[in-house]
Design an enzyme around this catalytic site. Structure first.
Site, PDB file in Angstrom:
ATOM      1  N   LYS A 129       0.850  -1.192   0.000  1.00 56.89           N
ATOM      2  CA  LYS A 129       0.000   0.000   0.000  1.00 56.89           C
ATOM      3  C   LYS A 129       0.885   1.241   0.000  1.00 56.89           C
ATOM      4  O   LYS A 129       1.682   1.453   0.918  1.00 56.89           O
ATOM      5  CB  LYS A 129      -0.920   0.017   1.226  1.00 56.89           C
ATOM      6  CG  LYS A 129      -1.914   1.163   1.202  1.00 56.89           C
ATOM      7  CD  LYS A 129      -3.004   0.996   2.233  1.00 56.89           C
ATOM      8  CE  LYS A 129      -4.003   2.145   2.174  1.00 56.89           C
ATOM      9  NZ  LYS A 129      -5.097   1.981   3.130  1.00 56.89           N
ATOM     10  N   ASP A 141      -1.470  10.454  -6.428  1.00 54.40           N
ATOM     11  CA  ASP A 141      -0.117  10.043  -6.818  1.00 54.40           C
ATOM     12  C   ASP A 141       0.211   8.600  -6.433  1.00 54.40           C
ATOM     13  O   ASP A 141       1.344   8.142  -6.598  1.00 54.40           O
ATOM     14  CB  ASP A 141       0.927  10.994  -6.208  1.00 54.40           C
ATOM     15  CG  ASP A 141       0.724  11.183  -4.703  1.00 54.40           C
ATOM     16  OD1 ASP A 141       0.224  10.245  -4.037  1.00 54.40           O
ATOM     17  OD2 ASP A 141       1.057  12.269  -4.192  1.00 54.40           O
ATOM     18  N   GLY A 142      -0.786   7.873  -5.874  1.00 54.27           N
ATOM     19  CA  GLY A 142      -0.551   6.477  -5.529  1.00 54.27           C
ATOM     20  C   GLY A 142       0.344   6.269  -4.328  1.00 54.27           C
ATOM     21  O   GLY A 142       0.817   5.160  -4.071  1.00 54.27           O
ATOM     22  N   ARG A 199       0.578  -5.348   3.385  1.00 50.12           N
ATOM     23  CA  ARG A 199      -0.687  -5.845   3.947  1.00 50.12           C
ATOM     24  C   ARG A 199      -0.862  -7.319   3.570  1.00 50.12           C
ATOM     25  O   ARG A 199      -0.490  -7.738   2.471  1.00 50.12           O
ATOM     26  CB  ARG A 199      -1.873  -5.024   3.438  1.00 50.12           C
ATOM     27  CG  ARG A 199      -1.747  -3.536   3.700  1.00 50.12           C
ATOM     28  CD  ARG A 199      -3.081  -2.829   3.726  1.00 50.12           C
ATOM     29  NE  ARG A 199      -3.834  -2.882   2.485  1.00 50.12           N
ATOM     30  CZ  ARG A 199      -5.008  -2.272   2.305  1.00 50.12           C
ATOM     31  NH1 ARG A 199      -5.548  -1.586   3.299  1.00 50.12           N
ATOM     32  NH2 ARG A 199      -5.647  -2.333   1.154  1.00 50.12           N
ATOM     33  N   ARG A 206     -13.673  -7.120  -2.061  1.00 49.84           N
ATOM     34  CA  ARG A 206     -14.627  -6.408  -1.207  1.00 49.84           C
ATOM     35  C   ARG A 206     -16.001  -6.341  -1.860  1.00 49.84           C
ATOM     36  O   ARG A 206     -16.159  -6.755  -3.004  1.00 49.84           O
ATOM     37  CB  ARG A 206     -14.089  -5.027  -0.885  1.00 49.84           C
ATOM     38  CG  ARG A 206     -13.792  -4.230  -2.089  1.00 49.84           C
ATOM     39  CD  ARG A 206     -12.478  -3.515  -2.273  1.00 49.84           C
ATOM     40  NE  ARG A 206     -11.251  -3.903  -1.692  1.00 49.84           N
ATOM     41  CZ  ARG A 206     -10.494  -3.107  -0.942  1.00 49.84           C
ATOM     42  NH1 ARG A 206     -10.872  -1.881  -0.671  1.00 49.84           N
ATOM     43  NH2 ARG A 206      -9.341  -3.509  -0.479  1.00 49.84           N
ATOM     44  N   ASP A 291     -16.848  -0.082  -0.724  1.00 48.51           N
ATOM     45  CA  ASP A 291     -15.531  -0.525  -1.190  1.00 48.51           C
ATOM     46  C   ASP A 291     -14.571  -0.794  -0.034  1.00 48.51           C
ATOM     47  O   ASP A 291     -13.445  -1.238  -0.254  1.00 48.51           O
ATOM     48  CB  ASP A 291     -14.922   0.505  -2.155  1.00 48.51           C
ATOM     49  CG  ASP A 291     -14.890   1.908  -1.567  1.00 48.51           C
ATOM     50  OD1 ASP A 291     -15.977   2.485  -1.377  1.00 48.51           O
ATOM     51  OD2 ASP A 291     -13.795   2.418  -1.287  1.00 48.51           O
ATOM     52  N   ASN A 292     -15.011  -0.530   1.206  1.00 50.52           N
ATOM     53  CA  ASN A 292     -14.178  -0.819   2.379  1.00 50.52           C
ATOM     54  C   ASN A 292     -14.767  -1.956   3.216  1.00 50.52           C
ATOM     55  O   ASN A 292     -14.524  -2.037   4.421  1.00 50.52           O
ATOM     56  CB  ASN A 292     -14.024   0.433   3.245  1.00 50.52           C
ATOM     57  CG  ASN A 292     -13.247   1.532   2.539  1.00 50.52           C
ATOM     58  OD1 ASN A 292     -12.455   1.255   1.648  1.00 50.52           O
ATOM     59  ND2 ASN A 292     -13.476   2.768   2.913  1.00 50.52           N
ATOM     60  N   ASP A 301      -8.963  -1.768   5.307  1.00 48.88           N
ATOM     61  CA  ASP A 301      -8.750  -0.357   4.946  1.00 48.88           C
ATOM     62  C   ASP A 301      -8.831   0.572   6.158  1.00 48.88           C
ATOM     63  O   ASP A 301      -9.862   1.204   6.412  1.00 48.88           O
ATOM     64  CB  ASP A 301      -9.741   0.090   3.863  1.00 48.88           C
ATOM     65  CG  ASP A 301      -9.433  -0.556   2.513  1.00 48.88           C
ATOM     66  OD1 ASP A 301      -8.318  -1.081   2.363  1.00 48.88           O
ATOM     67  OD2 ASP A 301     -10.286  -0.550   1.625  1.00 48.88           O
TER      68      ASP A 301
END
Length: 626
Positions: A129, A141-142, A199, A206, A291-292, A301
């Site tokens: 991550k 920016d990831g 992780r 999900r 999405d979490n 998350d």
């Protein structure tokens, strides 16, 4: 030592992968993954490693060469070098964010490295991550920064050791590469260190993974990137159920609708039990978007999460959650709502009339059953299961709320309450209990009005003169809450510490009398009262943590790390590995181990005054996590 990782990347073989190789953010139709490459970092170095998490992968850093082991971890687990057998990819998913469908989201800052087979043949998905840009990075920016990465790393491991289903964190690696972040979105950006967390989970799929097929949403107009691709939905269901629910696949191999219904029933029950566990330790997730939500029932998350300090059922841990959608007391109903969205996403492979019935029949009943079972253990009610127990629990929480009691410490103290305590010892216990309640100063901070009086006045006028316009820019609930704050704050100006103590003691006396009566019923049902009491204390001490990751503890560790000293992160990690055990003196011994002068100065006054299990300092209530 990382060369022993045995990769077997089943997800990439079982699900469609976009192999176009196009760089930069874009829509990814017809695929569950897109191949990516991590972006290198300057001078990566290890902040901390969780040996229990790494052991899942069969990894044990060589004790004889700790520096070489850390250097190898920094190289491979920062994304600077890809391990042999790894196939970096980013997962495509959608989601309902704060109640609205957001369209394609995906792994904007996380990368699937691959799946590793553990010593017992278990399969573990690895993710980096913060490893750089993916097709799902949108305008970002990831990257992730040191403060958020430390929080995720520590909380992942804290939750596991509390016995709560969770993704794990193996390493936290920081660097000299910098990105600009506006922490509070207030126009004050600063440079922060790029940091990567390893992780680990059975899967990071999900609820939102199944929303990629969603047609245009009637409210937002957004749609998933793979509309009308029911073939992929079938592939995903086959993969998820056969891999993570093999007993269901086996039982219903010849009937896909029954199989899918059994899967939905199981994820409904797992989710209900998970949120019950959160409520029982005072954990707030902060961003419970679809999405979490894990497809296998894990906590996933870790962003603006928080463990409650002073008990407040309406506690909101996320500074960006202006409407309180994800408040502590709303978590159970929000998770049920999210399951409803998963149900919609499984149509036509599971008809809605079947899934909606399952949700109504199973979720609330499973949540209430698990919650009450856990609360009975927290209160040491180990012998009898009485109908009145639910009322006793709600009256305890109401007393905590009235007195501003510290959620974790009050529960922890209750194991030392005795049915046959004489009056002087009872007074001592009452004194200890009320010492864990909010002071006048703390209450003044908690109830400090948050709106400019002129703004409030304008909003009140607008609510009367133009309700339609008011509905667009404010909510009645927010205004009522502000008026309540003003009233409470006004009353606090006249309240003395002695009056508050007297009031708190009265409230706790009333509840303790009810608790004493309930414990007496336990004693009457057993033959050996001493053996029962020993068991009661043992059960309570294994269900009521002494140590949790309070925001101020994380903040002290972050400030030290930002000054180049990682020892506090490592200290806190070790402490959180044993949340139910007495560990006094731990801090004092560990902190002597070569902390730099600059880092030792961080929060020095707080550290010298407080142990890790103390009620938080006054400044902690001002911490804002967005």
């Amino acid at each position: 030592w990382l060369g022993s990782l045995r990769f077997d990347n089943l997800a990439l073989r079982a699900l469609p992968v976009d192999a176009s190789g196009e760089g930069g953010p874009r829509s990814v139709p017809g695929a569950c993954f897109a191949r990516v490459r991590p972006s290198p970092l300057r001078n990566p170095r290890v902040v901390a490693m969780s040996l229990p998490a790494l052991s899942l992968l069969g990894l044990e850093p060589p004790a004889a060469e700790p520096e070489a082991a850390e250097a190898e971890a920094a190289l491979y687990l920062s994304g600077n070098r890809v391990p042999a057998g790894a196939e970096p990819a980013a997962h495509c998913y959608c989601g309902h964010q704060f109640g609205s469908f957001a369209g394609q989201l995906g792994d904007g800052a996380a990368m699937y490295l691959g799946e590793v087979l553990g010593p017992g043949g278990e399969r573990w998905e690895l993710q980096l991550k913060g490893a750089g840009i993916t097709p799902f990075s949108r305008q970002a920016d990831g990257r992730k920064v040191l403060r958020s990465s430390i929080r995720e790393f520590l909380c992942s491991e804290a939750m596991f050791h509390l016995g709560i289903p969770t993704t794990r964190a193996g390493t936290c690696v920081t660097s000299d590469s910098k990105v600009v972040r506006d922490v509070f979105y207030d126009g004050n950006p600063k440079n922060e260190r790029c940091t990567v967390v390893l992780r680990i989970a059975s899967t990071f799929l999900r609820f939102g993974s199944f929303e990629i097929f969603k047609p245009p949403d009637e409210y937002t107009g957004r749609k998933g990137p793979s509309v009308n691709r029911n073939d992929i939905r079938i592939q995903m269901l086959d993969y998820v159920i056969s891999t993570f629910y093999p007993e269901i696949q086996e039982a219903y191999s010849d009937n896909s609708v029954q199989r899918n219904a059994a899967f939905f029933k199981e994820i409904t029950k797992r989710t209900a039990r998970l949120v019950a566990e959160w409520q029982c330790v005072g954990f707030c997730h902060g961003v419970l978007n679809t999405d979490n939500m894990s497809i296998v029932g894990l906590t996933i998350d870790y962003g603006p999460f928080g463990f409650m300090d002073r008990y407040d059922p309406e506690h909101v841990c996320n500074g960006s959650d202006n409407t309180g959608r994800y408040a502590y007391n709303k978590q159970p109903e929000i998770c049920k709502w999210n399951l409803g969205k998963l149900a919609e996403a499984l149509v036509p492979e599971l008809p809605l009339e079947i899934s909606e019935l399952i949700l109504e029949e199973e979720y609330d009943a499973e949540f209430e059953k698990h919650y009450l079972q856990k609360m009975r253990r927290k209160l040491g009610l180990i012998q009898l299961e009485l109908e009145e127990d639910s009322k006793l629990v709600s009256e305890l929480l109401e007393t905590m709320h009235l007195t501003g009691g510290d959620f974790t410490n009050i529960f922890y103290l209750l194991s030392s309450f005795s049915v046959d305590t004489d009056s002087s010892k009872f007074e001592d216990f009452l004194e200890e209990l009320t010492s864990q309640c909010a002071s006048v100063e703390e209450l003044k901070v908690a109830f400090k009005p948050q709106m400019d009086p002129r703004q409030l006045s304008m909003m009140l006028m607008l609510a009367q003169s133009n309700p339609q316009l008011f509905a667009l820019i404010g909510t009645k609930a927010n205004i009522n809450k502000e008026l309540e704050r003003i009233e409470q704050f006004s009353k606090l100006q006249q309240l003395t510490a002695a009056d508050l103590l007297s009031r708190n003691k009265r409230h706790w006396k009333e509840w303790l009398e009810k608790y004493r009566v309930r414990l007496q019923k336990e004693i009457e049902s057993v033959g050996d009262a001493d053996a029962w009491n020993a068991d009661r204390v043992k059960v309570m001490n294994s269900n009521n943590p002494k140590y949790i990751l309070r925001n101020y503890i994380a903040q002290n560790a972050i400030e030290a790390a930002e000054n180049g000293d990682f020892s506090e992160v490592r200290n806190v990690l070790k402490l959180l590995e044993h949340p139910f055990q007495e560990a006094e003196g731990f801090r004092e011994v560990k902190e002597e181990e070569g902390a730099s002068a600059a880092a030792a100065a961080c929060a020095e006054e707080t550290r010298s005054r407080l142990s890790y299990c103390s009620k938080p300092p006054l400044w902690a209530s001002e911490l804002c996590v967005t």
